[in-house]
Design a protein around this motif. Sequence first.
Motif, PDB file in Angstrom:
ATOM      1  N   SER A 225      37.585  63.251  -2.586  1.00  0.00           N
ATOM      2  CA  SER A 225      37.555  64.622  -2.296  1.00  0.00           C
ATOM      3  C   SER A 225      36.076  65.001  -1.068  1.00  0.00           C
ATOM      4  CB  SER A 225      36.490  65.448  -4.086  1.00  0.00           C
ATOM      5  OG  SER A 225      35.479  64.902  -4.035  1.00  0.00           O
ATOM      6  N   GLY A 226      36.699  66.088  -0.313  1.00  0.00           N
ATOM      7  CA  GLY A 226      36.020  66.495   0.690  1.00  0.00           C
ATOM      8  C   GLY A 226      36.257  66.284   2.003  1.00  0.00           C
ATOM      9  N   THR A 230      32.715  67.251   5.681  1.00  0.00           N
ATOM     10  CA  THR A 230      31.188  67.430   4.847  1.00  0.00           C
ATOM     11  C   THR A 230      31.233  65.663   3.724  1.00  0.00           C
ATOM     12  OG1 THR A 230      33.063  67.770   3.056  1.00  0.00           O
ATOM     13  CG2 THR A 230      31.295  69.411   3.815  1.00  0.00           C
ATOM     14  N   GLU A 232      32.154  62.937   2.219  1.00  0.00           N
ATOM     15  CA  GLU A 232      32.920  62.598   1.198  1.00  0.00           C
ATOM     16  C   GLU A 232      32.868  61.807  -0.157  1.00  0.00           C
ATOM     17  OE1 GLU A 232      37.721  62.048   2.601  1.00  0.00           O
ATOM     18  OE2 GLU A 232      36.258  62.249   4.594  1.00  0.00           O
ATOM     19  N   GLN A 233      33.332  62.244  -1.627  1.00  0.00           N
ATOM     20  CA  GLN A 233      32.701  61.591  -2.585  1.00  0.00           C
ATOM     21  C   GLN A 233      34.204  61.148  -3.338  1.00  0.00           C
ATOM     22  OE1 GLN A 233      30.844  63.782  -5.956  1.00  0.00           O
ATOM     23  NE2 GLN A 233      32.356  63.227  -7.394  1.00  0.00           N
ATOM     24  N   GLN A 254      28.678  59.614  -3.559  1.00  0.00           N
ATOM     25  CA  GLN A 254      28.569  60.767  -2.718  1.00  0.00           C
ATOM     26  C   GLN A 254      28.029  60.192  -1.327  1.00  0.00           C
ATOM     27  OE1 GLN A 254      28.123  64.573  -3.543  1.00  0.00           O
ATOM     28  NE2 GLN A 254      28.503  65.194  -1.818  1.00  0.00           N
ATOM     29  N   THR A 258      27.243  62.557   6.972  1.00  0.00           N
ATOM     30  CA  THR A 258      28.965  63.263   7.047  1.00  0.00           C
ATOM     31  C   THR A 258      29.702  62.341   7.453  1.00  0.00           C
ATOM     32  OG1 THR A 258      27.516  65.743   7.286  1.00  0.00           O
ATOM     33  CG2 THR A 258      29.634  65.806   7.605  1.00  0.00           C
TER      34      THR A 258
END
Length: 284
Positions: A225-226, A230, A232-233, A254, A258
Amino acid sequence: MQRKAYVTGTAALLAALLAGCTSGSGGGDDTTDKNADTGTSTVAAQPGKYRTLPEPCGAVSHDTLDSLLPGITQIADADQRDKAYQGDATLTYDTDRKVGCRWKVESADATDRLSVDFERVVSYDNAVSDDNEAQTIYTQLETAADIPESAPPTASESPSPSDSTSASPAPSSSAPSSSAPSSSASVDPASATSASASASTASADIQPRVLTDLGDQAYLDDQLSGSGSTAEQRTVTVVFRTSNVVVTIEYEEQPMATGTVPDSKEMQDRAQKLAAQLAEALNG
């Protein structure tokens, strides 16, 4: 004359009572026999193998936590480090049926989270065993995760070198020769195909998939995700069933920087290693 009539009536009444008792006794025998002949017994489904659950916060060793949560060894304060190892037990109202534990550790590079949940499934239907009920719950989890039914094509399904070369036209004998090396001549078709097949296989190895060597049933999910703007997790989830116990592991990372992407294979290997340890502990 009146006394004689009274005696005769009494005798008749006694005879009727005796006849009724004889008839009632015979009827009772018939009823007992019928109940014995038509009686049936119901066989209850087998109970599950597990009657208790492990203590979740103590189920993961310190060495394993060091691997999954690298920042834990960077905690300078001994009391804070011990607290991080202990984790936080999940609130539950029936520790015989469901327990869990959570860990969260921040480091200079990333924030790592780990959760482990155990669910002991009990069927309240005499016709359904605990194992079958646990299988139903596991299947619902796998379906909700949308795990692919079949794996992507493997190297054996990739085009062979002979297929790719046979499609190319044969060089003309009248073509002028050149002493300068050709850039295309430096590419080996077999090597190119092998590299492509290796990349395909590596990609298949880290995709969400069913695991065949863990418990009675198992799957692995991997979600990112991300975006590039940002950090990314990545979340790696391993779920497996052993008899009537369903175990869920969620491992998240996470990064602080960035645009940094957590390594999928590394996280999957760590999560699968923990799952194997928990499965062995349950069976031990």
